[in-house]
Design a protein around this motif. Structure first.
Motif, PDB file in Angstrom:
ATOM      1  N   UNK A  62       4.381  76.341 -55.988  1.00  9.65           N
ATOM      2  CA  UNK A  62       3.311  77.257 -55.572  1.00  9.65           C
ATOM      3  C   UNK A  62       3.595  78.694 -56.015  1.00  9.65           C
ATOM      4  N   UNK A  63       4.874  79.032 -56.125  1.00 11.32           N
ATOM      5  CA  UNK A  63       5.274  80.402 -56.486  1.00 11.32           C
ATOM      6  C   UNK A  63       5.260  80.629 -58.001  1.00 11.32           C
ATOM      7  N   UNK A  64       4.993  79.605 -58.795  1.00 11.33           N
ATOM      8  CA  UNK A  64       5.101  79.757 -60.253  1.00 11.33           C
ATOM      9  C   UNK A  64       4.132  80.790 -60.856  1.00 11.33           C
ATOM     10  N   UNK A  65       2.838  80.779 -60.494  1.00 13.89           N
ATOM     11  CA  UNK A  65       1.938  81.757 -61.131  1.00 13.89           C
ATOM     12  C   UNK A  65       2.370  83.201 -60.857  1.00 13.89           C
ATOM     13  N   UNK A  66       2.733  83.485 -59.607  1.00 14.18           N
ATOM     14  CA  UNK A  66       3.194  84.833 -59.276  1.00 14.18           C
ATOM     15  C   UNK A  66       4.466  85.162 -60.063  1.00 14.18           C
ATOM     16  N   UNK A  67       5.379  84.209 -60.118  1.00 12.51           N
ATOM     17  CA  UNK A  67       6.633  84.426 -60.843  1.00 12.51           C
ATOM     18  C   UNK A  67       6.386  84.734 -62.319  1.00 12.51           C
ATOM     19  N   UNK A  68       5.500  83.969 -62.938  1.00 13.29           N
ATOM     20  CA  UNK A  68       5.186  84.188 -64.362  1.00 13.29           C
ATOM     21  C   UNK A  68       4.590  85.584 -64.549  1.00 13.29           C
ATOM     22  N   UNK A  69       3.645  85.918 -63.671  1.00 12.81           N
ATOM     23  CA  UNK A  69       2.967  87.210 -63.807  1.00 12.81           C
ATOM     24  C   UNK A  69       3.952  88.373 -63.703  1.00 12.81           C
ATOM     25  N   UNK A  70       4.849  88.311 -62.698  1.00 12.32           N
ATOM     26  CA  UNK A  70       5.790  89.424 -62.500  1.00 12.32           C
ATOM     27  C   UNK A  70       6.839  89.466 -63.596  1.00 12.32           C
ATOM     28  N   UNK A  71       7.286  88.306 -64.007  1.00 13.64           N
ATOM     29  CA  UNK A  71       8.308  88.239 -65.054  1.00 13.64           C
ATOM     30  C   UNK A  71       7.794  88.862 -66.349  1.00 13.64           C
ATOM     31  N   UNK A  72       6.548  88.542 -66.676  1.00 11.22           N
ATOM     32  CA  UNK A  72       5.984  89.092 -67.909  1.00 11.22           C
ATOM     33  C   UNK A  72       5.787  90.604 -67.776  1.00 11.22           C
ATOM     34  N   UNK A  76       7.491  93.728 -69.972  1.00  9.57           N
ATOM     35  CA  UNK A  76       6.745  94.790 -70.662  1.00  9.57           C
ATOM     36  C   UNK A  76       7.292  96.171 -70.292  1.00  9.57           C
ATOM     37  N   UNK A  77       7.590  96.337 -68.998  1.00  5.03           N
ATOM     38  CA  UNK A  77       8.144  97.616 -68.538  1.00  5.03           C
ATOM     39  C   UNK A  77       9.501  97.848 -69.188  1.00  5.03           C
ATOM     40  N   UNK A  79      10.546  96.658 -71.961  1.00  2.00           N
ATOM     41  CA  UNK A  79      10.372  96.951 -73.385  1.00  2.00           C
ATOM     42  C   UNK A  79       9.988  98.413 -73.596  1.00  2.00           C
ATOM     43  N   UNK A  80       9.075  98.911 -72.749  1.00  2.00           N
ATOM     44  CA  UNK A  80       8.670 100.302 -72.968  1.00  2.00           C
ATOM     45  C   UNK A  80       9.787 101.260 -72.591  1.00  2.00           C
ATOM     46  N   UNK A  81      10.630 100.896 -71.598  1.00  2.00           N
ATOM     47  CA  UNK A  81      11.700 101.815 -71.207  1.00  2.00           C
ATOM     48  C   UNK A  81      12.900 101.748 -72.142  1.00  2.00           C
ATOM     49  N   UNK A  82      12.979 100.706 -72.966  1.00  4.84           N
ATOM     50  CA  UNK A  82      14.087 100.648 -73.924  1.00  4.84           C
ATOM     51  C   UNK A  82      13.647 101.055 -75.318  1.00  4.84           C
ATOM     52  N   UNK A  83      12.396 101.523 -75.433  1.00  2.00           N
ATOM     53  CA  UNK A  83      11.965 102.062 -76.719  1.00  2.00           C
ATOM     54  C   UNK A  83      11.290 101.044 -77.613  1.00  2.00           C
ATOM     55  N   UNK A  84      11.251  99.778 -77.203  1.00  5.70           N
ATOM     56  CA  UNK A  84      10.553  98.774 -78.017  1.00  5.70           C
ATOM     57  C   UNK A  84       9.083  99.160 -78.064  1.00  5.70           C
TER      58      UNK A  84
END
Ligand code: DLZ
Length: 196
Positions: A62-72, A76-77, A79-84
């Protein structure tokens, strides 16, 4: 003659530049562990490097959709904080003080694909139906909303034996479905870049 079932003739894709996450539920661990191992095996065979594979867990499917959303979103955050994502032009035009603020850690890009793995075994109540439906719709929603391919690694089985079979642990010789999910992640990760 090609088999009627299955994804058809195998395609080869170079996953060497991809970053992929596997997120799995912890319910029904014997089956889950095997499916995760199968997915990882296919990712490695497809060229994804060990350091570009992240494995995370949630309690249940049941927790998978939330987990996927937060993980992605977190990737992204990160990536932006490491300059990617900072272009070469931006870097060239940045002032010295801008560059001194630039992170020094190696850049991590957002995930190119995420594999969600869970095993739902039907019980005596309607629980199975509600969770299977919610998770299926949730995973579809998160992939369409975010634009990252989410591979559907949710087994919805009527018995434990059916789950064991689909993890390659049964007596019928059925293959480990996790391997298909790893290949699908490589293919979709590569195609998503082509289609961007
Ligand atoms: C509660 C529950 C039950 C009965 N069965 C399963 C299952 O077969 N597979 C699975 O992944 N999770 C199960 N869960 C847990 C729920 O997915 C969820 O973790 C809890 O309801 C808490 O939200």
């Amino acid at each position: 003659m090609s088999p009627i079932k299955g994804p058809g003739e195998a395609q080869t894709h170079d996953g060497s530049g991809l970053r992929v996450a596997i997120i799995h539920a912890r319910w029904n661990a014997t089956i889950i562990d095997q499916l995760v191992a199968g997915a990882k095996k296919s990712l490695l065979a497809g060229g994804v490097t060990e350091e570009n594979i992240t494995v995370e867990t949630v309690p249940g499917s049941y927790e998978l959709p939330f987990g996927v959303q937060r993980l992605y979103a977190a990737s992204q955050v990160q990536a932006s904080s490491t300059g990617e994502g900072i272009s070469a032009t931006d870097l060239l035009s940045a002032s010295t003080s801008d560059l001194s603020k630039a992170p020094t850690s190696s850049p991590k890009k957002p995930f190119d694909a995420i594999i969600a793995i869970g095993v739902l075994i039907k019980g005596a109540t309607m629980h199975f139906e509600y969770i299977a439906d919610a998770v299926s719709h949730g995973l579809m929603r998160v992939q369409l909303d975010s634009g990252v391919p989410v591979i559907f690694g949710l087994l919805t089985v009527l018995t434990e034996e059916q789950g064991l079979e689909r993890a390659g642990l049964g007596s019928s010789g059925m293959h480990n479905h996790g391997e298909d999910w790893g290949s699908a992640a490589v293919e979709l990760g590569v195609k998503r870049r082509e289609w961007s």
